[in-house]
Design an enzyme around this catalytic site. Sequence first.
Site, PDB file in Angstrom:
ATOM      1  N   CYS A 258      46.868  67.180  52.987  1.00 28.76           N
ATOM      2  CA  CYS A 258      48.115  66.178  52.814  1.00 28.76           C
ATOM      3  C   CYS A 258      47.665  65.281  51.558  1.00 28.76           C
ATOM      4  O   CYS A 258      46.092  64.911  51.686  1.00 28.76           O
ATOM      5  CB  CYS A 258      48.777  65.721  53.732  1.00 28.76           C
ATOM      6  SG  CYS A 258      50.257  65.172  52.871  1.00 28.76           S
TER       7      CYS A 258
ATOM      8  N   CYS B 208      49.419  58.871  59.926  1.00 25.58           N
ATOM      9  CA  CYS B 208      49.647  60.504  60.268  1.00 25.58           C
ATOM     10  C   CYS B 208      47.943  61.007  60.424  1.00 25.58           C
ATOM     11  O   CYS B 208      47.333  60.292  59.123  1.00 25.58           O
ATOM     12  CB  CYS B 208      50.867  61.224  58.849  1.00 25.58           C
ATOM     13  SG  CYS B 208      50.153  62.820  59.399  1.00 25.58           S
TER      14      CYS B 208
ATOM     15  N   CYS C  96      50.188  58.405  54.475  1.00 25.34           N
ATOM     16  CA  CYS C  96      50.422  57.777  55.306  1.00 25.34           C
ATOM     17  C   CYS C  96      49.749  57.298  56.250  1.00 25.34           C
ATOM     18  O   CYS C  96      48.503  57.528  57.059  1.00 25.34           O
ATOM     19  CB  CYS C  96      51.533  58.533  56.206  1.00 25.34           C
ATOM     20  SG  CYS C  96      53.331  59.088  54.703  1.00 25.34           S
TER      21      CYS C  96
ATOM     22  N   CYS D 275      56.403  75.031  64.293  1.00 19.83           N
ATOM     23  CA  CYS D 275      56.453  74.140  63.637  1.00 19.83           C
ATOM     24  C   CYS D 275      54.757  74.674  62.824  1.00 19.83           C
ATOM     25  O   CYS D 275      54.236  74.441  62.940  1.00 19.83           O
ATOM     26  CB  CYS D 275      55.271  72.539  64.589  1.00 19.83           C
ATOM     27  SG  CYS D 275      55.059  71.406  63.126  1.00 19.83           S
TER      28      CYS D 275
ATOM     29  N   GLU E 210      46.831  74.491  60.667  1.00 21.39           N
ATOM     30  CA  GLU E 210      47.670  74.608  62.026  1.00 21.39           C
ATOM     31  C   GLU E 210      48.526  74.617  62.113  1.00 21.39           C
ATOM     32  O   GLU E 210      49.921  74.212  61.661  1.00 21.39           O
ATOM     33  CB  GLU E 210      47.284  73.215  63.018  1.00 21.39           C
ATOM     34  CG  GLU E 210      45.727  72.543  63.022  1.00 21.39           C
ATOM     35  CD  GLU E 210      44.984  71.674  63.859  1.00 21.39           C
ATOM     36  OE1 GLU E 210      44.142  71.586  64.772  1.00 21.39           O
ATOM     37  OE2 GLU E 210      45.989  70.163  64.020  1.00 21.39           O
TER      38      GLU E 210
ATOM     39  N   CYS F 159      53.049  65.838  66.291  1.00 22.18           N
ATOM     40  CA  CYS F 159      53.633  65.257  65.562  1.00 22.18           C
ATOM     41  C   CYS F 159      52.376  64.159  65.140  1.00 22.18           C
ATOM     42  O   CYS F 159      52.261  63.554  65.601  1.00 22.18           O
ATOM     43  CB  CYS F 159      55.043  63.768  65.387  1.00 22.18           C
ATOM     44  SG  CYS F 159      56.442  65.734  65.441  1.00 22.18           S
TER      45      CYS F 159
HETATM   46  N1  SAH Z   1      55.385  65.449  54.878  1.00 20.41           N
HETATM   47  C1  SAH Z   1      56.094  65.470  55.844  1.00 20.41           C
HETATM   48  C2  SAH Z   1      56.267  67.122  56.874  1.00 20.41           C
HETATM   49  C3  SAH Z   1      55.501  66.210  57.743  1.00 20.41           C
HETATM   50  S1  SAH Z   1      56.121  65.885  59.324  1.00 20.41           S
HETATM   51  C4  SAH Z   1      56.713  64.348  56.305  1.00 20.41           C
HETATM   52  O1  SAH Z   1      56.330  63.327  56.371  1.00 20.41           O
HETATM   53  O2  SAH Z   1      57.914  64.624  56.375  1.00 20.41           O
HETATM   54  C5  SAH Z   1      55.340  64.418  60.502  1.00 20.41           C
HETATM   55  C6  SAH Z   1      55.888  64.105  61.225  1.00 20.41           C
HETATM   56  O3  SAH Z   1      55.700  63.836  61.939  1.00 20.41           O
HETATM   57  C7  SAH Z   1      57.453  63.834  60.258  1.00 20.41           C
HETATM   58  O4  SAH Z   1      58.285  63.357  60.621  1.00 20.41           O
HETATM   59  C8  SAH Z   1      56.431  62.455  60.462  1.00 20.41           C
HETATM   60  O5  SAH Z   1      56.636  60.953  60.251  1.00 20.41           O
HETATM   61  C9  SAH Z   1      55.906  62.073  62.072  1.00 20.41           C
HETATM   62  N2  SAH Z   1      54.129  61.460  61.836  1.00 20.41           N
HETATM   63  C10 SAH Z   1      53.467  61.864  61.595  1.00 20.41           C
HETATM   64  N3  SAH Z   1      52.144  60.600  61.985  1.00 20.41           N
HETATM   65  C11 SAH Z   1      53.099  61.157  63.674  1.00 20.41           C
HETATM   66  C12 SAH Z   1      52.810  60.040  64.854  1.00 20.41           C
HETATM   67  N4  SAH Z   1      51.091  59.836  64.450  1.00 20.41           N
HETATM   68  N5  SAH Z   1      53.309  60.324  65.658  1.00 20.41           N
HETATM   69  C13 SAH Z   1      54.130  60.405  65.617  1.00 20.41           C
HETATM   70  N6  SAH Z   1      55.075  61.229  64.886  1.00 20.41           N
HETATM   71  C14 SAH Z   1      54.519  61.277  63.732  1.00 20.41           C
END
Ligand code: SAH
Length: 349
Positions: free
Chosen positions: A104, A111, A108, A97, A83, A320
Site C-alpha cells: 500500500c 497498519c 497509516c 477479505c 494476502e 485487520c
Molecule cells: N485502505 C483501505 C482498505 C484496507 S482496510 C482502508 O484503510 O479502509 C483495513 C481495515 O483494517 C481498515 O478499517 C483499517 O483501519 C483497519 N486496520 C488497519 N490496521 C489495523 C490494526 N492494526 N488493527 C485493527 N484494524 C486495523
Amino acid sequence: MDLRALDNLLAERGEPAFRSKQVWEWLARGAASYEEMTNLPAALREALAAELPISTLELEREVVSEDGTRKALFATADGRPLETVLMSYRDGRRSICVSSQSGCPLTCAFCATGRMAFGRNLTASEIVDQALHFRRRGEVNHCVFMGMGEPLMNLDAVIEACERLPDVGIATSHTTVSTVGWVPGIERLATDGPRVRLALSLHSAEPDVRSSLMPVNDRYPLDEVLQACLRWREARGKRVYIEYLMLAGVNDGPDQALVLAEALKPHEAFKVNLIPFNPTPGELTGSSPNQIAAFRSVLQRSGLPTTVRLTRGRDIAAACGQLAAGGPGTAGSASSIGSRPAAASPPLP
Ligand code: SAH
C-alpha cells in the site's frame, strides 16, 4: 484466470465467443482445472491447460487460525506478494477479505501493510482470483475490500472485479469497499459500477490526530471526505459504515467520542464500527474493553448506531491491519495449514 488472455487465446484458435463464458461459469462455480470443464472439447481443454494457468496467482502458503479463519499468501506472476483472508461464521456467512494492491502506498501509522514496499495495483483478474481460490473450497457469500491496499486508488480494477463477484456467489449488496477517504474514488463510486457498500476508515474526527495516524488526511481533509460520503449516500441510498480503530490514549477519550458524534451528521447516514486494535510493530496499543465500551455508550447516547468489531485470525496475523505478506507485522515466518497462529479481524455486521 487472466480473462483477457483467455479471450485472446480463444480468438486466436478461432473458437466461438461463448467458450469464454463457459470457462468463466466453471471457474465461478469452483472448478480447479480445465479437465472439469466437460462441455469444452477435449482438445481445447488440453490446449488451455498447456497455455494458460487457471489462476493469475500462485499460492505460496495458507494458514488456519484457531477460530477457523484462513489466510492465503499469494504471489502474482511477476512475484508481487498479497494476502487474502476467509472468515467463516456459524450463521453460514463466509466472508472473504481481499487485497486490491500488493502492499500500500499510504502509510497509516497503525497498519502493517503500509510498512512493506508498495508493489503495484492488482488487476481485476488478480482480485477475482482471490475469491476463486476460496470458492474452490466451498461457498463464499460476502466480500470486503479490507485486505492490502487502498481500493479507491485502483478503482477501475475494483469495479470490474465487483461486477464478477455475483457469479461467484457474492451479491453486490454483500460487497463492501473500504477506503481511507480517497475523495475522487468516493465520488466515482456514487455513480459508477455496482451498488456496493461503502466503509470509511476514519479513526479520529480531530484533524491533527487523524493526520498523525493517516497522512492522507492532509491531502483529503475529513470535512471534504464526509461531504463526499454524504453525496455517495444521497446517490446510493445506503448508510456509510465508519471504521474507528480504538487506540489507547490517542483517540479513545469520551470527549473524542463527542467530537466524532458531532462530525457524523446526520446520524442516520452513518453506522460506526469500533475496531479493537490488532498488534502491529510500533508504539501504538489498543484501548481496553472497558474503554471501548465507554466510548461506545457515548456514541449511542448521542444517537449514533455503534457496534464493536469481533476480532478474528489474530493468532495467524490475518486480522485487520496485520497483512504484510511475511514482512514486518506478521505473526511468524512461513507456516503450513493448521500449524500456526496469527491475527485477522472480521467484516462488517
Ligand atoms: N485502505 C483501505 C482498505 C484496507 S482496510 C482502508 O484503510 O479502509 C483495513 C481495515 O483494517 C481498515 O478499517 C483499517 O483501519 C483497519 N486496520 C488497519 N490496521 C489495523 C490494526 N492494526 N488493527 C485493527 N484494524 C486495523
